[in-house]
Write an enzyme that holds these catalytic residues in place. Structure first.
Site, PDB file in Angstrom:
ATOM      1  N   LEU A   7       0.809  -1.210   0.000  1.00  0.00           N
ATOM      2  CA  LEU A   7       0.000   0.000   0.000  1.00  0.00           C
ATOM      3  C   LEU A   7       0.847   1.266   0.000  1.00  0.00           C
ATOM      4  O   LEU A   7       1.870   1.351   0.677  1.00  0.00           O
ATOM      5  CB  LEU A   7      -0.921  -0.007   1.221  1.00  0.00           C
ATOM      6  CG  LEU A   7      -1.829  -1.240   1.334  1.00  0.00           C
ATOM      7  CD1 LEU A   7      -2.691  -1.148   2.586  1.00  0.00           C
ATOM      8  CD2 LEU A   7      -2.697  -1.420   0.096  1.00  0.00           C
TER       9      LEU A   7
ATOM     10  N   HIS B 227      -3.434   4.216  -2.332  1.00  0.00           N
ATOM     11  CA  HIS B 227      -4.399   3.300  -1.707  1.00  0.00           C
ATOM     12  C   HIS B 227      -5.075   3.968  -0.504  1.00  0.00           C
ATOM     13  O   HIS B 227      -6.267   3.810  -0.285  1.00  0.00           O
ATOM     14  CB  HIS B 227      -3.690   2.032  -1.211  1.00  0.00           C
ATOM     15  CG  HIS B 227      -3.128   1.172  -2.297  1.00  0.00           C
ATOM     16  ND1 HIS B 227      -1.774   1.051  -2.528  1.00  0.00           N
ATOM     17  CD2 HIS B 227      -3.741   0.367  -3.207  1.00  0.00           C
ATOM     18  CE1 HIS B 227      -1.578   0.210  -3.526  1.00  0.00           C
ATOM     19  NE2 HIS B 227      -2.738  -0.212  -3.967  1.00  0.00           N
TER      20      HIS B 227
END
Ligand code: PAF
Length: 286
Positions: free
Chosen positions: A33, A37
């Site tokens: 991530l 994200h």
């Protein structure tokens, strides 16, 4: 934040929220991530009472010789980052849980046409893999709304079309691309770039901006603009798969009367295959 590894645990958590009439937003990811994200997560939180994030590196969307084995897997760091947000549940299934008979899946979801062009032409089977796993995830999570990044513009259209055709009662929301300060679209695959390639990488976005400026300036020779973009990338050492101007709605080649366009590019730079796009509205232009 609760973390579950199985479909059964996921279903029971979600069922409890449903019983309490809570609205559920879903952010499917492959992990590793980054700020892009987290932007999806924040957006999702504004749309629902509960946010579910999945992390699953989906073998079905990687072709032969692609980076499935090397794709960065950083579950423990990802989990720590998500725990600092408003995410209620992280679903991180093992491959065997998702595809019980190993990778011998025989049921597939194919959005014909849209899946075969651009990235679908360069990566045969990719969008069948994406649509199939997203359909599975939608069936498990049963969210009211699902949030995707506009960076994967073609993917977003594939999902929208699948949801419409298969009558999933789910709103699909696209979130604008998050960029590094120099314009490079955030992506897990940026980690494949060497220091020298990382310096050159923002040229992809600059080439899209230059093409957008030509369109905004009234030029309508799409072929010439595309050729210039592609040449610019080649000159900087990229190996472009495509640099193209399409209709924003369906990715078909535009006519000169079309006003809602998107410029899309995919190019290899070293070990990385970078993709980016820039929507262009000519509505207020003559
Ligand atoms: O965009 C991604 O990360 C993946 O394609 C998705 C939507 C999570 C499906 O595996």
């Amino acid at each position: 934040m609760q973390t579950v590894r199985t479909s059964t645990a996921l279903r029971s958590a979600v069922a409890a929220w449903r019983q309490d009439q809570e609205r559920i937003a879903f952010v499917p990811t492959m992990g590793n991530l980054h700020a892009g994200h987290l932007e999806l997560v924040e957006h999702a939180a504004r749309l629902a009472d509960r946010v579910v994030v999945s992390i699953f590196v989906n073998p079905m969307q990687f072709g032969q010789g692609e980076d499935y084995e090397n794709y960065p897997r950083t579950l423990s760091e990802d989990s720590t980052r998500l725990a600092e947000t408003c995410v209620s549940l992280l679903f991180a299934p093992a491959v065997e849980a998702k595809y019980p008979a190993g990778c011998q899946y025989v049921t597939r979801v194919e959005v014909e046409g849209l899946s075969d062009i651009l990235c679908g032409a360069a990566r045969p089977g990719h969008f069948v893999g994406v649509a199939t796993v997203v359909a599975k995830l939608f069936n498990l999570v049963q969210p009211d709304v699902a949030v995707f990044g506009e960076k994967d513009y073609q993917q977003l259209l594939v999902i929208r079309r699948m949801v419409a055709d298969l009558c999933f009662p789910i709103d699909i929301v696209g979130v604008p691309t998050v960029r590094e300060p120099d314009g490079l679209a955030m992506s897990s695959r940026n980690s494949y770039l060497t220091a020298d390639e990382r310096e050159r990488a923002p040229l992809l976005y600059r080439a899209l901006c230059e093409a957008a400026e030509r369109l905004q300036g009234g030029e309508r020779d799409f072929r010439a603009i595309e050729a210039a973009g592609e040449a610019r990338l080649r000159a900087a050492g990229f190996g472009p798969d495509y640099f193209t101007i399409r209709r924003a709605l369906d990715l078909m080649p535009p006519g000169t009367a079309d006003k809602e366009l998107v410029i899309l590019a995919a190019a290899r730079l070293g070990q990385a295959r970078l993709i980016d796009n820039l929507p262009v509205s000519l509505k207020d232009k003559i």
